[in-house]
Design a protein around this motif. Structure first.
Motif, mmCIF file in Angstrom:
data_model
loop_
_atom_site.group_PDB
_atom_site.id
_atom_site.type_symbol
_atom_site.label_atom_id
_atom_site.label_comp_id
_atom_site.label_asym_id
_atom_site.label_seq_id
_atom_site.Cartn_x
_atom_site.Cartn_y
_atom_site.Cartn_z
ATOM 1 N N ALA A 164 0.845 -1.198 0.000
ATOM 2 C CA ALA A 164 0.000 0.000 0.000
ATOM 3 C C ALA A 164 0.872 1.235 0.000
ATOM 4 N N PHE A 165 0.455 2.226 -0.787
ATOM 5 C CA PHE A 165 1.064 3.553 -0.749
ATOM 6 C C PHE A 165 -0.059 4.553 -0.961
ATOM 7 N N TRP A 166 -0.539 5.143 0.140
ATOM 8 C CA TRP A 166 -1.674 6.053 0.118
ATOM 9 C C TRP A 166 -1.161 7.466 0.368
ATOM 10 N N ALA A 167 -1.073 8.225 -0.701
ATOM 11 C CA ALA A 167 -0.513 9.571 -0.629
ATOM 12 C C ALA A 167 -1.019 10.387 -1.809
ATOM 13 N N SER A 168 -1.288 11.659 -1.593
ATOM 14 C CA SER A 168 -1.975 12.445 -2.613
ATOM 15 C C SER A 168 -1.113 13.470 -3.338
ATOM 16 N N LYS A 169 -0.168 14.079 -2.650
ATOM 17 C CA LYS A 169 0.580 15.173 -3.257
ATOM 18 C C LYS A 169 2.035 14.761 -3.439
ATOM 19 N N PRO A 170 2.490 14.655 -4.684
ATOM 20 C CA PRO A 170 3.856 14.170 -4.938
ATOM 21 C C PRO A 170 4.943 14.926 -4.196
ATOM 22 N N ARG A 171 4.733 16.210 -3.973
ATOM 23 C CA ARG A 171 5.806 16.968 -3.323
ATOM 24 C C ARG A 171 6.024 16.532 -1.872
ATOM 25 N N LEU A 226 2.376 3.743 -8.135
ATOM 26 C CA LEU A 226 1.968 3.020 -6.933
ATOM 27 C C LEU A 226 0.955 3.783 -6.097
ATOM 28 N N ALA A 227 0.957 5.107 -6.198
ATOM 29 C CA ALA A 227 0.174 5.939 -5.297
ATOM 30 C C ALA A 227 -1.323 5.743 -5.491
ATOM 31 N N ARG A 228 -2.025 5.720 -4.399
ATOM 32 C CA ARG A 228 -3.481 5.698 -4.364
ATOM 33 C C ARG A 228 -3.958 6.782 -3.408
ATOM 34 N N ALA A 229 -5.227 7.094 -3.470
ATOM 35 C CA ALA A 229 -5.766 8.158 -2.632
ATOM 36 C C ALA A 229 -5.598 7.830 -1.150
ATOM 37 N N THR A 230 -5.423 8.862 -0.339
ATOM 38 C CA THR A 230 -5.339 8.666 1.108
ATOM 39 C C THR A 230 -6.664 8.146 1.647
ATOM 40 N N ARG A 231 -6.610 7.563 2.832
ATOM 41 C CA ARG A 231 -7.788 6.924 3.408
ATOM 42 C C ARG A 231 -8.161 7.584 4.726
ATOM 43 N N PRO A 232 -9.456 7.650 5.028
ATOM 44 C CA PRO A 232 -9.880 8.165 6.334
ATOM 45 C C PRO A 232 -9.628 7.152 7.434
#
Length: 458
Positions: free
Chosen positions: A350-357, A378-384
């Motif tokens: 899993a890699f949950w992260a939204s902003k590349p910077r 690999l990135a997917r939307a962050t999760r609550p």
């Protein structure tokens, strides 16, 4: 409570695969506890200032409509209607009138299966479903009116999504899969449309047949594409409440609507035009792990509530309203991966992260991945906050079987305006079952890791 999402962005940048429009850039805003759920807003604008103006307009419209439509707020307009049992038409706001009319319309279309009184004719009013969808439609309209020159806008509140402007692709989760890193059942591309999904594993408890007030679930899941969120939400709920023979023709009769329905028996139905929205799903070539037959490694990860960025109850800087919100919180970035004993990365789970910077804020994962360009795929939307389950099938990132032996599980998190947390633990993946636990951090509870036979599915 599990927080699996029916729909997910296959990449955290929903417009990234497209040719960039000159002078425009993407701006992502994420909040939790907004009308009782999570909010994702993506704005394709010429400047950060433009995007923030859109964000402000969207949030203000959500707050305004929550003050009207929240049945949990005793001071809301609809609570007044619930309390007195009547409210003169002349005294009703345009927005409440529109939501009441939508329920009347869909009650008629579904033969009474959907109603503003889902627990029966004498029960209190409940506008949570179409009320939230109405808020989404109006919030999108407010954002576009605030800055008409933006290139595109995506608003996702609790899995109900509206996309305006450029095309965006989504992955549709397979409801039959038990874990959160399972492959999607399909991918779809949307532009100037809405999408909603309803079904058993994330929303099933809320589905009532208004004809008798009893819980019902005719489908494992139903995903509907429509011209607006109210229509998409109503049809998705209807497809889970009524039979396929009754529900699918209703979708076919609705202009601009298409659906994917997965029955409780696993049978898949598509309406006549759904396939034109679908895109190919990458398929990993079948391979067999060198572990005992049927063995897998399962990670139970529970994310905790983040630190609210805006304080106060109500979800909008102390305002009343929301459908039960508590304040905006930034979601943590999360990476979960497997290493061999020498520290070499074997598999990203899993890699949950939204902003590349901010990818590098997960410093260990950033270092382990080696090729940082790989992070974009690999990135997917962050999760609550909520409970998630990740599974490792004994294959590496190149789809090759790994040898039995000891492996290291790494969980790393970081939160904007919050805290950093990382835990690692070794587990033996050999001929017999084993388990271990990672200590909790500020961002997640104790992580339970088990290796052994796959659980049987009833």
């Amino acid at each position: 409570m599990t927080r699996r999402s029916f729909l997910s962005l296959p990449a955290v940048l929903p417009f990234a695969a497209l040719v960039p429009a000159a002078g425009y850039s993407e701006h992502i805003f994420e909040y939790d506890h907004v009308i009782g759920t999570s909010l994702d807003l993506v704005v394709w604008a010429r400047s950060k200032s433009e995007a923030e103006h859109v964000e402000g307009a969207v949030l203000e419209e959500i707050a305004r409509l929550s003050d009207i439509l929240s049945t949990r707020d005793p001071l809301s307009e609809i609570s007044g209607l619930n309390g007195t049992g009547r409210l003169a038409a002349a005294a009703r706001s345009h927005d409440l009138t529109a939501v009441l009319a939508a329920y009347d319309d869909w009650k008629g279309r579904t033969g009474g299966a959907l109603s503003i009184r889902p627990e029966g004719e004498n029960a209190p009013l409940n506008v949570d479903a179409l009320g939230k969808a109405y808020i989404i439609d109006q919030a999108v309209k407010a954002g576009l009116e605030e800055v008409p020159t933006i290139r595109a806008l995506l608003l996702n509140i609790g899995g109900d999504i509206v996309v305006q402007g450029r095309e965006c692709q989504f992955a549709v989760t397979d409801p039959r899969a038990s874990h959160d890193n399972a492959g999607p059942i399909t991918r779809i591309a949307l532009q100037n449309a809405a999408i909603a999904t309803s079904g058993a594993y994330a929303r099933g408890a809320h589905l009532l047949d208004a004809r008798n007030g009893l819980p019902v679930l005719q489908a494992a899941s139903a995903t509907v594409i429509a011209r607006d969120a109210v229509t998409a939400n109503a049809l998705a709920a209807a497809l889970c409440v009524v039979s396929a023979e009754e529900g699918l023709p209703l979708v076919e009769r609705t202009a601009g609507a298409e659906a994917l329905r997965i029955g409780s028996n696993g049978r898949i139905h598509r309406t006549s035009g759904f396939a034109r929205f679908e895109r190919p799903v990458p398929v990993r070539t079948a391979a067999v792990a060198d572990w005992p037959a049927g063995y897998q490694l399962t990670i139970a990860l529970t994310l905790t509530d983040g630190v609210p960025e805006y304080g106060g109850r109500g979800g909008f800087g102390g305002r009343r309203g929301g459908f039960g919100g508590r304040g905006f919180a930034k979601r943590p970035y999360v990476a979960v991966w497997i290493e061999n004993p020498s520290g070499k990365l074997v598999r990203v789970l899993a890699f949950w992260a939204s902003k590349p910077r901010y990818y590098s804020e997960l410093a260990s994962f950033w270092s382990a991945i080696g090729n940082q360009n790989k992070l974009y795929t690999l990135a997917r939307a962050t999760r609550p906050a909520g409970s998630y389950q990740l599974v490792w099938d004994g294959l590496d990132d190149n789809n090759k079987p790994v040898a039995p032996g000891t492996y290291r599980v790494v969980v790393e998190t970081n939160q904007e305006h919050g805290t950093y947390g990382k835990r690692t633990g070794n587990i033996d993946c050999g001929s017999s079952a084993s388990n271990t636990k990672l200590d909790a951090t500020a961002n997640f509870e104790a992580v339970v890791i088990t290796y052994g036979p796959k659980p049987s599915q009833a």
